[in-house]
Design a protein around this motif. Structure first.
Motif, PDB file in Angstrom:
ATOM      1  N   ARG A 154      11.494 -22.477   2.300  1.00 48.72           N
ATOM      2  CA  ARG A 154      11.161 -21.694   3.491  1.00 48.72           C
ATOM      3  C   ARG A 154      10.778 -20.263   3.125  1.00 48.72           C
ATOM      4  O   ARG A 154       9.956 -19.641   3.800  1.00 48.72           O
ATOM      5  CB  ARG A 154      12.332 -21.690   4.474  1.00 48.72           C
ATOM      6  N   HIS A 155      11.337 -19.733   2.050  1.00 47.99           N
ATOM      7  CA  HIS A 155      10.968 -18.385   1.605  1.00 47.99           C
ATOM      8  C   HIS A 155       9.503 -18.350   1.171  1.00 47.99           C
ATOM      9  O   HIS A 155       8.779 -17.412   1.498  1.00 47.99           O
ATOM     10  CB  HIS A 155      11.879 -17.905   0.472  1.00 47.99           C
ATOM     11  N   VAL A 156       9.067 -19.387   0.453  1.00 47.50           N
ATOM     12  CA  VAL A 156       7.661 -19.451   0.026  1.00 47.50           C
ATOM     13  C   VAL A 156       6.753 -19.602   1.244  1.00 47.50           C
ATOM     14  O   VAL A 156       5.704 -18.957   1.336  1.00 47.50           O
ATOM     15  CB  VAL A 156       7.434 -20.607  -0.975  1.00 47.50           C
ATOM     16  N   VAL A 157       7.155 -20.429   2.188  1.00 47.30           N
ATOM     17  CA  VAL A 157       6.371 -20.613   3.413  1.00 47.30           C
ATOM     18  C   VAL A 157       6.252 -19.283   4.152  1.00 47.30           C
ATOM     19  O   VAL A 157       5.150 -18.875   4.553  1.00 47.30           O
ATOM     20  CB  VAL A 157       7.009 -21.693   4.326  1.00 47.30           C
ATOM     21  N   ALA A 158       7.367 -18.590   4.327  1.00 44.71           N
ATOM     22  CA  ALA A 158       7.363 -17.311   5.044  1.00 44.71           C
ATOM     23  C   ALA A 158       6.502 -16.273   4.324  1.00 44.71           C
ATOM     24  O   ALA A 158       5.748 -15.532   4.962  1.00 44.71           O
ATOM     25  CB  ALA A 158       8.789 -16.795   5.213  1.00 44.71           C
ATOM     26  N   GLU A 159       6.606 -16.242   3.006  1.00 41.22           N
ATOM     27  CA  GLU A 159       5.810 -15.290   2.223  1.00 41.22           C
ATOM     28  C   GLU A 159       4.318 -15.559   2.397  1.00 41.22           C
ATOM     29  O   GLU A 159       3.530 -14.634   2.583  1.00 41.22           O
ATOM     30  CB  GLU A 159       6.195 -15.403   0.745  1.00 41.22           C
ATOM     31  N   HIS A 160       3.936 -16.823   2.363  1.00 39.54           N
ATOM     32  CA  HIS A 160       2.522 -17.166   2.539  1.00 39.54           C
ATOM     33  C   HIS A 160       2.035 -16.803   3.940  1.00 39.54           C
ATOM     34  O   HIS A 160       0.949 -16.243   4.103  1.00 39.54           O
ATOM     35  CB  HIS A 160       2.280 -18.654   2.262  1.00 39.54           C
ATOM     36  N   ARG A 161       2.835 -17.083   4.929  1.00 40.73           N
ATOM     37  CA  ARG A 161       2.417 -16.785   6.298  1.00 40.73           C
ATOM     38  C   ARG A 161       2.339 -15.276   6.531  1.00 40.73           C
ATOM     39  O   ARG A 161       1.458 -14.814   7.250  1.00 40.73           O
ATOM     40  CB  ARG A 161       3.330 -17.500   7.303  1.00 40.73           C
ATOM     41  N   ARG A 162       3.226 -14.520   5.898  1.00 42.77           N
ATOM     42  CA  ARG A 162       3.099 -13.053   5.978  1.00 42.77           C
ATOM     43  C   ARG A 162       1.782 -12.598   5.355  1.00 42.77           C
ATOM     44  O   ARG A 162       1.104 -11.721   5.881  1.00 42.77           O
ATOM     45  CB  ARG A 162       4.276 -12.367   5.277  1.00 42.77           C
ATOM     46  N   TRP A 163       1.434 -13.204   4.232  1.00 47.58           N
ATOM     47  CA  TRP A 163       0.167 -12.867   3.579  1.00 47.58           C
ATOM     48  C   TRP A 163      -1.011 -13.185   4.504  1.00 47.58           C
ATOM     49  O   TRP A 163      -1.932 -12.373   4.654  1.00 47.58           O
ATOM     50  CB  TRP A 163       0.035 -13.619   2.246  1.00 47.58           C
ATOM     51  N   MET A 164      -0.980 -14.367   5.122  1.00 45.59           N
ATOM     52  CA  MET A 164      -2.063 -14.760   6.047  1.00 45.59           C
ATOM     53  C   MET A 164      -2.154 -13.773   7.208  1.00 45.59           C
ATOM     54  O   MET A 164      -3.253 -13.348   7.583  1.00 45.59           O
ATOM     55  CB  MET A 164      -1.829 -16.172   6.602  1.00 45.59           C
ATOM     56  N   LEU A 165      -1.024 -13.432   7.801  1.00 39.06           N
ATOM     57  CA  LEU A 165      -1.028 -12.470   8.904  1.00 39.06           C
ATOM     58  C   LEU A 165      -1.612 -11.131   8.461  1.00 39.06           C
ATOM     59  O   LEU A 165      -2.379 -10.503   9.205  1.00 39.06           O
ATOM     60  CB  LEU A 165       0.386 -12.272   9.450  1.00 39.06           C
ATOM     61  N   ALA A 166      -1.282 -10.690   7.268  1.00 40.70           N
ATOM     62  CA  ALA A 166      -1.817  -9.425   6.754  1.00 40.70           C
ATOM     63  C   ALA A 166      -3.335  -9.506   6.586  1.00 40.70           C
ATOM     64  O   ALA A 166      -4.048  -8.537   6.889  1.00 40.70           O
ATOM     65  CB  ALA A 166      -1.146  -9.058   5.431  1.00 40.70           C
ATOM     66  N   TYR A 172       4.697 -26.149  -6.102  1.00 39.23           N
ATOM     67  CA  TYR A 172       3.610 -26.779  -5.337  1.00 39.23           C
ATOM     68  C   TYR A 172       3.119 -25.845  -4.241  1.00 39.23           C
ATOM     69  O   TYR A 172       1.915 -25.616  -4.105  1.00 39.23           O
ATOM     70  CB  TYR A 172       4.123 -28.106  -4.763  1.00 39.23           C
ATOM     71  N   LEU A 173       4.042 -25.275  -3.471  1.00 35.43           N
ATOM     72  CA  LEU A 173       3.644 -24.386  -2.382  1.00 35.43           C
ATOM     73  C   LEU A 173       3.040 -23.086  -2.912  1.00 35.43           C
ATOM     74  O   LEU A 173       2.088 -22.556  -2.318  1.00 35.43           O
ATOM     75  CB  LEU A 173       4.828 -24.101  -1.462  1.00 35.43           C
ATOM     76  N   GLN A 174       3.547 -22.576  -4.016  1.00 34.84           N
ATOM     77  CA  GLN A 174       2.953 -21.379  -4.610  1.00 34.84           C
ATOM     78  C   GLN A 174       1.524 -21.662  -5.076  1.00 34.84           C
ATOM     79  O   GLN A 174       0.641 -20.819  -4.926  1.00 34.84           O
ATOM     80  CB  GLN A 174       3.819 -20.870  -5.767  1.00 34.84           C
ATOM     81  N   GLN A 175       1.311 -22.855  -5.607  1.00 33.54           N
ATOM     82  CA  GLN A 175      -0.037 -23.248  -6.016  1.00 33.54           C
ATOM     83  C   GLN A 175      -0.958 -23.371  -4.800  1.00 33.54           C
ATOM     84  O   GLN A 175      -2.111 -22.927  -4.836  1.00 33.54           O
ATOM     85  CB  GLN A 175       0.027 -24.576  -6.774  1.00 33.54           C
TER      86      GLN A 175
END
Length: 196
Positions: free
Chosen positions: A129-141, A68-71
């Motif tokens: 939390r790993h998916v959340v962190a990965e997405h937020r890293r992407w947003m920051l980038a 769900y979060l990856q989607q």
């Protein structure tokens, strides 16, 4: 040759696949009711499938939450990629502000799906939390890219400030009106870029 024995590669189906139906049901329920408050049985019922079918596609509810979060992440990445124009960083931020304002003030808005998930899963080692962190890293980038395109000297600081503004705008969406939220967010984004 009968329809039952037709080559499966030539069959056409209408409507979403079973996995897509499960994800659609989960997305609606997780977002509106909360992840932990939504049982696998409720998702199974809404998707109109059996438990066996559910577990054939998702071994555990945690696997479904990750999917769900990856989607959600893929959707946000597509949106930002569509809005982002490297030749117009300020225009990109304004478009993002307008869209965030509209999304944050629509009926049924319950905040950022990633922040909501992080609030429900406190263990930093949890796959959610790993998916959340990965997405937020992407947003920051992406924010760092926009800051760089705008000529910011400290792109990391500008990106973190833009992210905080985005998060705050989404929380404020519960209380605000779309056009005023978008205008305020746009002005705040502009001030970050001008100072950076």
């Amino acid at each position: 040759m009968t329809a039952d024995s037709a080559d499966p590669t030539t069959r056409r189906t209408s409507g979403p696949s079973t996995k897509e139906r499960i994800l659609l049901a989960a997305s609606e329920l997780f977002y509106s009711q909360g992840i932990r408050a939504t049982s696998a049985d409720r998702i199974i019922e809404q998707a109109g499938i059996t438990k066996v079918t559910f577990y054939r596609h998702f071994r555990t509810k945690s696997d479904l939450v990750v999917a769900y979060l990856q989607q959600q992440s893929a959707g946000e990445q597509e949106w930002i990629s569509h809005v982002h124009r490297a030749d117009d960083p300020v225009g990109s931020l304004r478009a993002l502000a307008t869209d965030i304002g509209a999304a944050s003030c629509r009926p049924g808005f319950r905040g950022c799906a990633f922040i909501n998930a992080a609030a429900e899963f406190s263990d930093p080692d949890d796959p959610v939390r790993h998916v959340v962190a990965e997405h937020r890293r992407w947003m920051l980038a992406r924010f760092a890219d926009i800051a760089s395109e705008a000529g910011a000297r400290d792109t990391d600081s500008a990106a973190r400030q833009l992210m905080i503004l985005r998060d705050g705008a989404m929380v404020n969406g519960y209380l605000g009106e779309a056009s005023s939220l978008a205008a305020t967010l746009e002005a705040a984004f502009d001030s970050i870029i001008v100072r950076a």
